[in-house]
Design a protein around this motif. Structure first.
Motif, PDB file in Angstrom:
ATOM      1  N   VAL A 101       0.855  -1.191   0.000  1.00 15.54           N
ATOM      2  CA  VAL A 101       0.000   0.000   0.000  1.00 15.54           C
ATOM      3  C   VAL A 101       0.889   1.239   0.000  1.00 15.54           C
ATOM      4  O   VAL A 101       2.018   1.211   0.488  1.00 15.54           O
ATOM      5  N   VAL A 102       0.382   2.324  -0.574  1.00 16.40           N
ATOM      6  CA  VAL A 102       1.129   3.578  -0.684  1.00 16.40           C
ATOM      7  C   VAL A 102       0.304   4.708  -0.093  1.00 16.40           C
ATOM      8  O   VAL A 102      -0.915   4.619  -0.007  1.00 16.40           O
ATOM      9  N   VAL A 113       5.717   3.701   1.368  1.00 12.11           N
ATOM     10  CA  VAL A 113       5.215   2.409   0.918  1.00 12.11           C
ATOM     11  C   VAL A 113       5.188   1.498   2.131  1.00 12.11           C
ATOM     12  O   VAL A 113       6.172   1.403   2.866  1.00 12.11           O
ATOM     13  N   ARG A 114       4.053   0.842   2.348  1.00 10.55           N
ATOM     14  CA  ARG A 114       3.939  -0.110   3.451  1.00 10.55           C
ATOM     15  C   ARG A 114       3.835  -1.502   2.859  1.00 10.55           C
ATOM     16  O   ARG A 114       2.943  -1.803   2.079  1.00 10.55           O
ATOM     17  N   TYR A 120       8.452   2.110   4.233  1.00 11.15           N
ATOM     18  CA  TYR A 120       9.632   2.508   3.478  1.00 11.15           C
ATOM     19  C   TYR A 120       9.372   3.853   2.811  1.00 11.15           C
ATOM     20  O   TYR A 120       8.255   4.140   2.379  1.00 11.15           O
ATOM     21  N   ARG A 121      10.433   4.645   2.699  1.00 16.51           N
ATOM     22  CA  ARG A 121      10.366   5.907   1.973  1.00 16.51           C
ATOM     23  C   ARG A 121      10.951   5.673   0.589  1.00 16.51           C
ATOM     24  O   ARG A 121      12.004   5.060   0.441  1.00 16.51           O
ATOM     25  N   VAL A 122      10.258   6.193  -0.443  1.00 19.12           N
ATOM     26  CA  VAL A 122      10.684   5.993  -1.824  1.00 19.12           C
ATOM     27  C   VAL A 122      11.573   7.146  -2.250  1.00 19.12           C
ATOM     28  O   VAL A 122      11.214   8.317  -2.094  1.00 19.12           O
ATOM     29  N   THR A 134      14.124   3.128   1.512  1.00 14.70           N
ATOM     30  CA  THR A 134      14.827   3.211   2.783  1.00 14.70           C
ATOM     31  C   THR A 134      13.808   3.022   3.892  1.00 14.70           C
ATOM     32  O   THR A 134      12.684   3.528   3.807  1.00 14.70           O
ATOM     33  N   ARG A 135      14.197   2.313   4.906  1.00  7.38           N
ATOM     34  CA  ARG A 135      13.277   2.016   6.013  1.00  7.38           C
ATOM     35  C   ARG A 135      12.868   3.324   6.683  1.00  7.38           C
ATOM     36  O   ARG A 135      13.692   4.194   6.948  1.00  7.38           O
TER      37      ARG A 135
END
Length: 147
Positions: A101-102, A113-114, A120-122, A134-135
């Motif tokens: 999911v975003v 983004v999950r 996470y970061r895009v 990146t986490r």
């Protein structure tokens, strides 16, 4: 925080367009009725005046519809970029696309983004053809999931 699933992004419909189509149809019918009444009773000018008012309202709603169609086209093209991105992330992390999911409907740098309870970061490249995740740790864990 609101997250969107792939099914929401691919099936999202706009109710404003339906309302505008119905309003345009109603005003067109009302204009027709006013024209008929005016032609029948030429001395009563209120039918002509009401017809002019309904015609101006019809033009207003047609303008709203054109604006909504332009905005919808832009949003749809941006959303179509997001669906292949979600599929690529799912394929890279060996999960189904339904588990990704975003938090945005458009593909931009910095979205979250999950993937199965991990955030996470895009980071997108300049050209947008590759990305790194990146986490990330969110402050508010209360999530509104749009399916």
């Amino acid at each position: 925080m609101t997250f969107y699933t792939i099914s929401y992004l691919s099936n999202h419909q706009h109710m404003n367009q339906l309302f505008n189509y119905i309003a345009i149809l109603i005003f067109a019918i009302l204009i027709g009725v006013m024209v008929l009444l005016y032609l029948r009773h030429r001395l009563i000018t209120r039918y002509r005046d009401l017809g002019i008012i309904f015609f101006l309202l019809l033009l207003l709603f047609i303008g709203f519809q054109v604006t909504d169609m332009e905005k919808s086209t832009t949003q749809q093209s941006q959303t179509t970029q997001m669906i292949p991105f979600i599929k690529a992330v799912a394929r890279d992390h060996n999960v189904s696309p339904q588990k990704v999911v975003v938090n945005s409907t458009t593909l931009t740098d910095g979205i979250l983004v999950r993937i199965e309870d991990r955030d996470y970061r895009v980071n997108l490249s300049q050209t947008g053809d590759n990305y790194t995740l990146t986490r990330a740790h969110v402050v508010n864990h209360k999530v509104n999931l749009m399916k």
